[in-house]
Motif scaffolding. Sequence first.
Motif, mmCIF file in Angstrom:
data_model
loop_
_atom_site.group_PDB
_atom_site.id
_atom_site.type_symbol
_atom_site.label_atom_id
_atom_site.label_comp_id
_atom_site.label_asym_id
_atom_site.label_seq_id
_atom_site.Cartn_x
_atom_site.Cartn_y
_atom_site.Cartn_z
ATOM 1 N N GLU A 352 0.839 -1.191 0.000
ATOM 2 C CA GLU A 352 0.000 0.000 0.000
ATOM 3 C C GLU A 352 0.876 1.244 0.000
ATOM 4 O O GLU A 352 1.822 1.371 0.782
ATOM 5 C CB GLU A 352 -0.912 0.009 1.228
ATOM 6 C CG GLU A 352 -1.844 1.193 1.294
ATOM 7 C CD GLU A 352 -2.726 1.164 2.517
ATOM 8 O OE1 GLU A 352 -3.539 2.094 2.686
ATOM 9 O OE2 GLU A 352 -2.594 0.210 3.318
ATOM 10 N N ARG A 380 -4.012 -4.223 -4.215
ATOM 11 C CA ARG A 380 -2.938 -4.239 -3.226
ATOM 12 C C ARG A 380 -2.722 -2.867 -2.585
ATOM 13 O O ARG A 380 -1.968 -2.750 -1.620
ATOM 14 C CB ARG A 380 -1.626 -4.688 -3.869
ATOM 15 C CG ARG A 380 -1.595 -6.132 -4.329
ATOM 16 C CD ARG A 380 -1.304 -7.085 -3.197
ATOM 17 N NE ARG A 380 -0.008 -6.833 -2.572
ATOM 18 C CZ ARG A 380 0.428 -7.457 -1.481
ATOM 19 N NH1 ARG A 380 -0.342 -8.347 -0.882
ATOM 20 N NH2 ARG A 380 1.605 -7.191 -0.974
ATOM 21 N N GLY A 381 -3.357 -1.822 -3.133
ATOM 22 C CA GLY A 381 -3.211 -0.494 -2.551
ATOM 23 C C GLY A 381 -2.074 0.320 -3.123
ATOM 24 O O GLY A 381 -1.668 1.325 -2.516
#
Length: 542
Positions: A352, A380-381
């Motif tokens: 992230e 997954r950010g």
Amino acid sequence: MTDPIDRPGKIIAIHLSYASRADQRGRRPAAPSYFFKPASSVGTTGGTVERPAGTELLAFEGEIALVIGTPARRVSLADAWSHVGWVTASNDLGLYDLRANDKGSNVRSKGGDGYTPLGPELIDASTVDPAALRVRAWVNGELRQDDTTAGLIFPLAQLVADLSQHFTLEVGDVILSGTPAGSSVIVPGDVVEIEVDAPDAAGAPSSGRLVTTVTQGEAPFDGELGSLPAVDDLQRSEAWGSREAAGLPADIAEKPEHAAPVPARAAGSDSSGLSPELRAKLLEAPTAGLSAQLRKRGHHACFIDGVAANIAGTKIVGTAKTLRFVPFREDLFASHGGGYNAQKRAFDAVHEGEIIVIEARGDATTGTLGDILALRAKVRGAAGVVTDGGVRDFDAVAEIGLPVFSQGAHPSVLGRKHVPWDVDVTIACGGASVQPGDIIVGDSDGVIVIPPGLAEEVADAAVAQEIEDAWIAEQVAAGHPVDGLFPLNAEWRARYEAASGPSTGSGTQGGSGTQDDAGAPGDDAGTQDGSGTQDDSGAQSA
């Protein structure tokens, strides 16, 4: 088993030490390297070891364990063996499913309860020749490992002397001296036996057989707490001992051994390593202002040239996770292009707030990612992607909402001009050097790279300059000429400080706008809009 190894103070293990194992791995270290195992991993003969739920690659490693008999601190090579009190057998068990994210530390992959059984008997080290010890391992009665210390790259005494340079080896400390070729995967129900002996010594002393039975665990790992188990073909081949033993084709990509280190994350920072305060400053400051401040500090090669955003008005701030492509070559693509290649690994492992930065050698005629990989990065950010190549599924990537800076759209798939080669290494993207952990900022003016050590200083100065420029803009709007105002001369600076307070100005000459950038040596601000768009083709692009 006797007292000295019931609960050792330290367990130090070596990564590679036998020539047969090094040849199997295709690399031979120039010097020994080590990792620690917790004392809670110690087990005894007749015990069990659990293969956790959701994992597949638990492997045994038969090893000779050295038990320190007298303290050793900065001892010579000639004297080192005299500090070893006993020798015994060990099984340096490891779970390859957890190895990748530990990056050599092996904390989780080799630190599990029961992952270091020792014993059952101790051999008096003074009665044996350290160059004539033998280690053997059996799985379900079948001999799997059989080697002697004559095959070591680093003699046993060298390990003791080397470690004693760095810290005191205390009585009862255990050194695991590495495993020879033959280590492989074991499954629930398997019974592993390890024996160390000195067949040429008087009485042929032996540790006896260290017996461990594998069981199946039921409790899964909690992904909310940390990394989940993950395997790829590289881990399978190394756990089994070879690609053939793992049931894989003979050719496959190898993970690079010299990945660039990623800077440690500061306390209070997000998963990308940026503090909320620094991220907010970087979001506020335009890339033009940040680049001006970098150039004032002697950094003139901070631009990733030729890229533009796929989403108008987007801004990205994050730390770099790097991916490198090399030029296409048939044999290299056969070995590195398929399976769980570097491209897939990068998008699966992005954290992230990180930005995937891709080296595609400035070739806009290939896709370096597409909608599937863009979706993976979004989930997954990731804060975005920067590539100096092209993007497949360009419109679909934009609809996903992942900001991508690239040279534009291109429909090609992986294998046309690129081979995905490695991740987390220093790369060249759009003419700029980028290391893992570098800070990436991109907006409508382009993308820049900021060394982490300068980020706070540059961000503060750029924000201060923006405040100053806003005041200057007010004066220009009121009808004042720019001569003497932009940049501020002494008279106008005095007026500015009187109006805004002496601490407001940044002390720079010129802002982040065109006046400061024009005439600055190495100024490429005019090219930062980039001629192309971005490259984000799917797993089969580039």
